[in-house]
Design an enzyme around this catalytic site. Structure first.
Site, PDB file in Angstrom:
ATOM      1  N   ARG A  85      12.556  -6.909  -3.069  1.00 62.88           N
ATOM      2  CA  ARG A  85      11.457  -7.798  -2.424  1.00 62.88           C
ATOM      3  C   ARG A  85      10.137  -7.837  -3.700  1.00 62.88           C
ATOM      4  O   ARG A  85       9.588  -7.537  -4.808  1.00 62.88           O
ATOM      5  CB  ARG A  85      10.360  -7.230  -1.236  1.00 62.88           C
ATOM      6  CG  ARG A  85       9.272  -8.521  -1.317  1.00 62.88           C
ATOM      7  CD  ARG A  85       8.807  -7.906   0.212  1.00 62.88           C
ATOM      8  NE  ARG A  85       8.477  -6.550   0.082  1.00 62.88           N
ATOM      9  CZ  ARG A  85       7.322  -6.611   2.057  1.00 62.88           C
ATOM     10  NH1 ARG A  85       7.303  -7.241   2.466  1.00 62.88           N
ATOM     11  NH2 ARG A  85       6.889  -5.220   1.191  1.00 62.88           N
ATOM     12  N   LYS A 138       8.732  -9.900   9.243  1.00 64.06           N
ATOM     13  CA  LYS A 138       8.028 -10.444   9.857  1.00 64.06           C
ATOM     14  C   LYS A 138       6.816 -11.470   8.667  1.00 64.06           C
ATOM     15  O   LYS A 138       6.849 -12.774   9.464  1.00 64.06           O
ATOM     16  CB  LYS A 138       6.908  -9.223  10.019  1.00 64.06           C
ATOM     17  CG  LYS A 138       7.300  -8.487  10.883  1.00 64.06           C
ATOM     18  CD  LYS A 138       6.460  -7.208  11.450  1.00 64.06           C
ATOM     19  CE  LYS A 138       6.157  -6.599  10.129  1.00 64.06           C
ATOM     20  NZ  LYS A 138       6.536  -5.898   9.409  1.00 64.06           N
ATOM     21  N   ARG A 198      -0.510  -2.419  15.366  1.00 66.45           N
ATOM     22  CA  ARG A 198       0.171  -1.383  15.040  1.00 66.45           C
ATOM     23  C   ARG A 198      -0.648  -0.336  16.297  1.00 66.45           C
ATOM     24  O   ARG A 198       0.298   0.759  15.774  1.00 66.45           O
ATOM     25  CB  ARG A 198      -0.364  -1.318  12.793  1.00 66.45           C
ATOM     26  CG  ARG A 198       0.878  -2.390  12.666  1.00 66.45           C
ATOM     27  CD  ARG A 198       0.785  -1.780  11.381  1.00 66.45           C
ATOM     28  NE  ARG A 198       1.582  -1.812  10.263  1.00 66.45           N
ATOM     29  CZ  ARG A 198       1.801  -2.758   9.750  1.00 66.45           C
ATOM     30  NH1 ARG A 198       1.112  -3.960   9.348  1.00 66.45           N
ATOM     31  NH2 ARG A 198       2.819  -2.429   8.507  1.00 66.45           N
ATOM     32  N   ARG A 243       5.901   4.788   5.007  1.00 66.77           N
ATOM     33  CA  ARG A 243       6.038   3.405   5.408  1.00 66.77           C
ATOM     34  C   ARG A 243       6.934   3.243   6.914  1.00 66.77           C
ATOM     35  O   ARG A 243       5.797   3.422   8.396  1.00 66.77           O
ATOM     36  CB  ARG A 243       5.434   1.677   5.379  1.00 66.77           C
ATOM     37  CG  ARG A 243       4.588   2.088   4.290  1.00 66.77           C
ATOM     38  CD  ARG A 243       4.731   1.062   3.024  1.00 66.77           C
ATOM     39  NE  ARG A 243       5.771  -0.202   3.670  1.00 66.77           N
ATOM     40  CZ  ARG A 243       5.529  -1.064   3.180  1.00 66.77           C
ATOM     41  NH1 ARG A 243       6.317  -0.495   2.140  1.00 66.77           N
ATOM     42  NH2 ARG A 243       6.135  -2.286   3.381  1.00 66.77           N
ATOM     43  N   ARG A 298       4.944  -5.035  -4.878  1.00 65.55           N
ATOM     44  CA  ARG A 298       4.315  -4.665  -4.266  1.00 65.55           C
ATOM     45  C   ARG A 298       4.157  -2.654  -4.303  1.00 65.55           C
ATOM     46  O   ARG A 298       5.430  -2.500  -4.694  1.00 65.55           O
ATOM     47  CB  ARG A 298       4.759  -4.573  -2.681  1.00 65.55           C
ATOM     48  CG  ARG A 298       3.506  -6.537  -2.060  1.00 65.55           C
ATOM     49  CD  ARG A 298       3.794  -6.431  -0.866  1.00 65.55           C
ATOM     50  NE  ARG A 298       3.833  -4.807   0.225  1.00 65.55           N
ATOM     51  CZ  ARG A 298       4.246  -5.280   1.505  1.00 65.55           C
ATOM     52  NH1 ARG A 298       4.161  -6.844   2.006  1.00 65.55           N
ATOM     53  NH2 ARG A 298       3.955  -3.885   2.517  1.00 65.55           N
TER      54      ARG A 298
END
Ligand code: AP5
Length: 219
Positions: A129, A15, A90, A173, A162
């Site tokens: 990531r 996203k 969300r 998550r 992160r």
């Protein structure tokens, strides 16, 4: 009339990557609820202190807090022509609040591209990531590496991983996403706004599919 795009998809679907590219291509503003929270945490604002532990656990921030932050962002002048919302709404309550806000601004949710990727691929992507400290530009050790390890190609700032990209938090998550956010898929499909996007393709191909899904006035 402003154009509002809601990007839906599980953690790691792409996203943020796609919203950044599409924002440049269309001139729409990219609003990421996660980036806004991380900015507050970095600046140690009251909101940042309130949500820090929640993000680290991989839980959702309460609706009232999230809705107030997004409302404040959407009223800023750079959003006059609309926005690409990444990570918001969300929950059903956030979706309802968004409809109310956009009606006030003379708009509506125009389209909801839903980026789909298998769960095993999501976990792989998030564990590889890297994100830039200065502007949140996103890389991947395997699929989209920076030219120099640890350094952002675009602004030269340091890349970091992160806190919530640890494997157990990623799994949490993804669980939270299926429990609390996935119901929005059928909600928006029922309203005729959802467009399915295959997120398991090259980044450029996903962008091409996304651009096709946008309303004419955004192209
Ligand atoms: P948030 O920051 O929104 O995280 P998320 O939804 O979990 O999404 P991610 O940012 O992890 O993934 P992405 O889909 O943007 O993927 P990306 O492009 O980076 O939210 C974080 C937290 O904030 C939440 O857990 C919650 O606590 C809180 N929060 C946020 N919004 C909230 C809300 N509305 N209500 C309540 N709480 C909220 O890509 C991932 C990786 O894959 C990258 O390495 C990238 O390079 C790579 N990649 C991307 N596309 C491809 C491709 N096509 N092929 C191969 N690799 C790819």
């Amino acid at each position: 009339m402003p154009v509002y795009v809601v990007l839906l998809g599980p953690p790691g679907a792409g996203k943020g990557t796609q919203a950044g590219i599409v924002a440049k291509a269309t001139g729409l503003v990219h609003i990421s609820s996660g980036d806004l929270f991380r900015e507050h945490i970095k600046n140690q604002t009251d909101l940042g202190k309130q949500v820090d532990a929640i993000l680290k656990r991989g839980d959702l921030v309460p609706d009232d807090v999230t809705i107030a932050m997004i409302r404040e962002r959407l009223t800023q002048p750079d959003c006059a022509n609309g926005a690409i919302l990444d990570g918001f709404p969300r929950t059903p309550a956030q979706a309802e609040a968004l409809n109310g806000m956009l009606a006030e601004f003379g708009g509506k949710v125009d389209v909801v591209p839903y980026i789909q990727v298998e769960q095993a691929e999501l976990i792989d992507r998030l564990s590889g990531r890297w994100v830039c400290r200065a502007h949140g530009h996103v890389y991947n050790a395997t699929s989209n590496p920076p030219k120099t390890a640890g350094v952002c190609d675009l602004d030269g700032s340091e890349l970091y991983q992160r806190d919530d990209d640890k494997r157990e938090t990623v799994e949490k998550r993804i669980r939270v996403y299926f429990e609390q956010t996935a119901p929005l898929i059928e909600h928006y499909r029922g309203e005729g706004r959802l467009v399915d996007i295959n997120g398991a393709q090259e980044i450029a191909q996903v962008t091409e599919d996304l651009l096709k899904a946008l309303p004419e006035q955004a192209k």
